[in-house]
Design a protein around this motif. Structure first.
Motif, short mmCIF file in Angstrom:
data_model
loop_
_atom_site.label_atom_id
_atom_site.label_comp_id
_atom_site.label_asym_id
_atom_site.label_seq_id
_atom_site.Cartn_x
_atom_site.Cartn_y
_atom_site.Cartn_z
N PRO A 1 18.37 -4.78 -10.52
CA PRO A 1 17.02 -5.10 -10.07
C PRO A 1 16.55 -4.09 -9.03
N GLY A 2 15.25 -4.02 -8.82
CA GLY A 2 14.70 -3.03 -7.92
C GLY A 2 15.19 -3.16 -6.49
N ARG A 3 15.52 -2.03 -5.89
CA ARG A 3 15.94 -1.99 -4.48
C ARG A 3 14.96 -1.13 -3.70
N LYS B 1 0.84 -1.20 0.00
CA LYS B 1 0.00 0.00 0.00
C LYS B 1 0.87 1.26 0.00
N ASN B 2 0.48 2.22 -0.82
CA ASN B 2 1.18 3.52 -0.92
C ASN B 2 2.62 3.38 -1.41
N ALA B 3 2.98 2.24 -1.96
CA ALA B 3 4.34 2.03 -2.45
C ALA B 3 4.52 2.72 -3.80
N ARG B 4 5.79 2.99 -4.16
CA ARG B 4 6.13 3.62 -5.42
C ARG B 4 7.19 2.78 -6.13
N VAL B 5 7.01 2.61 -7.42
CA VAL B 5 8.01 1.93 -8.24
C VAL B 5 8.55 2.94 -9.24
N GLY B 6 9.84 3.19 -9.23
CA GLY B 6 10.44 4.19 -10.08
C GLY B 6 10.42 3.79 -11.55
N SER B 7 10.48 4.78 -12.42
CA SER B 7 10.47 4.55 -13.86
C SER B 7 11.61 3.64 -14.27
N ASN B 8 11.31 2.71 -15.18
CA ASN B 8 12.28 1.79 -15.77
C ASN B 8 12.89 0.80 -14.77
N VAL C 1 13.10 -2.69 -12.59
CA VAL C 1 12.72 -4.08 -12.79
C VAL C 1 12.54 -4.70 -11.40
N VAL C 2 11.30 -4.97 -11.04
CA VAL C 2 10.98 -5.39 -9.68
C VAL C 2 10.66 -6.88 -9.68
N VAL C 3 11.40 -7.64 -8.91
CA VAL C 3 11.19 -9.09 -8.83
C VAL C 3 11.02 -9.56 -7.39
N ARG C 4 10.99 -8.61 -6.45
CA ARG C 4 10.78 -8.94 -5.04
C ARG C 4 9.69 -8.04 -4.48
N ASP C 5 9.10 -8.47 -3.37
CA ASP C 5 8.03 -7.68 -2.73
C ASP C 5 8.53 -6.29 -2.37
N VAL C 6 7.63 -5.32 -2.46
CA VAL C 6 7.91 -3.96 -2.03
C VAL C 6 7.02 -3.67 -0.83
#
Length: 273
Positions: free
Chosen positions: A164-166, A140-147, A149-154
């Motif tokens: 990969p996404g941090r 909830k209320n999470a943000r994923v930055g442009s471009n 690559v997310v492969v783990r829970d946020v």
């Protein structure tokens, strides 16, 4: 149905400052059209009319440039801004008030049947070109930055960036922080051009985060050394007469580091700047 359409139109005005009037939103926002057509195809999918559902979703893809599998579950007030190139897989679940920008993929990483696409919880935002892959959860209320690559829970309220996404969590400042310490922190933040903790809601950056922590530590060391020099000078010593040499920005010319970090690194060891 009409109440849901009105609700969707209102959500556009809340999240897109370019929206000027209802007529414009009604006819010129393909993200809305794709969602409305998906609701029909999703109902057909639930009625086991799979061929017709897939055919309708392909028509929607042709007209809007947005591909939503009829099996995907979309919540209320979902907003797809611009939309071109958005792909939402069969087992994806998108919660209420989620915002997706163009080029986003909610994809799978396995050919096995079952849940293989992401779940986006309420109020999350996925930036342009981001790839969210696998049966993971964006909180909830999470943000994923442009471009990214997310492969783990946020986690909830976190921001995920990079490949990969941090995950970056907004650091809370100490409520008991003294006014003097707060003032020093703001000075060094202004000096180096970004937050001293280097995590802001507008532009979190893990590299800037590390730089910010190191530079604040260097600033604290400079303060301690300056105090020691004053004491030694008062006792007749002469160990602090020579100034610390300033680094040249050109030393970092071939490193590929951004100009902001180059400037910060060059100035970090000069206590007189």
């Amino acid at each position: 149905m009409l109440s849901r359409i009105r609700e969707d139109i209102k959500s556009v005005f809340h999240r897109d400052p370019a929206a000027r009037n209802t007529l414009e939103v009604l006819f010129n926002y393909p993200g809305l059209h794709a969602i409305w057509m998906h609701r029909v195809s999703h109902q057909l999918w639930l009625w086991k009319l799979n061929w017709i559902a897939r055919f309708l979703s392909n028509i929607s893809r042709f007209l809007t440039g947005i591909e939503i599998h009829p099996g995907a579950k979309l919540g209320r007030r979902v907003f797809i801004d611009h939309g071109m190139g958005v792909v939402i897989g069969e087992t994806a679940i998108v919660g209420d008030d989620v915002t997706l920008y163009h080029g986003v993929t909610l994809g799978g990483t396995s050919w096995k049947a079952g849940k293989r696409h992401p779940t986006l919880e309420a109020n999350s935002v996925v930036g342009a070109g981001a790839q969210v892959l696998g049966p993971i959860t964006i909180g909830k209320n999470a943000r994923v930055g442009s471009n990214s690559v997310v492969v783990r829970d946020v986690p909830d309220n976190a921001t995920c960036v990079g490949i990969p996404g941090r995950n970056l969590l907004q650091k809370e400042h100490d409520e008991n922080e003294s006014p003097e310490a707060k003032s020093k922190r703001q000075v060094i933040a202004k000096k180096y051009g970004f937050d001293a903790y280097a995590v802001s809601e507008e532009n979190p950056d893990p590299v800037a985060n590390a730089m910010g922590i190191m530079l604040e530590h260097v600033h604290q060391m400079d303060t301690k050394v300056a105090e020691m020099c004053k004491v030694i000078q008062s006792l007749g010593g002469d160990v602090c007469s020579d100034s610390i040499p300033k680094l040249d920005v050109e030393d970092f010319a071939e490193t590929g580091i951004s100009p902001v970090i180059k400037k910060a690194a060059a100035e970090a060891f000069d206590p007189h700047i």
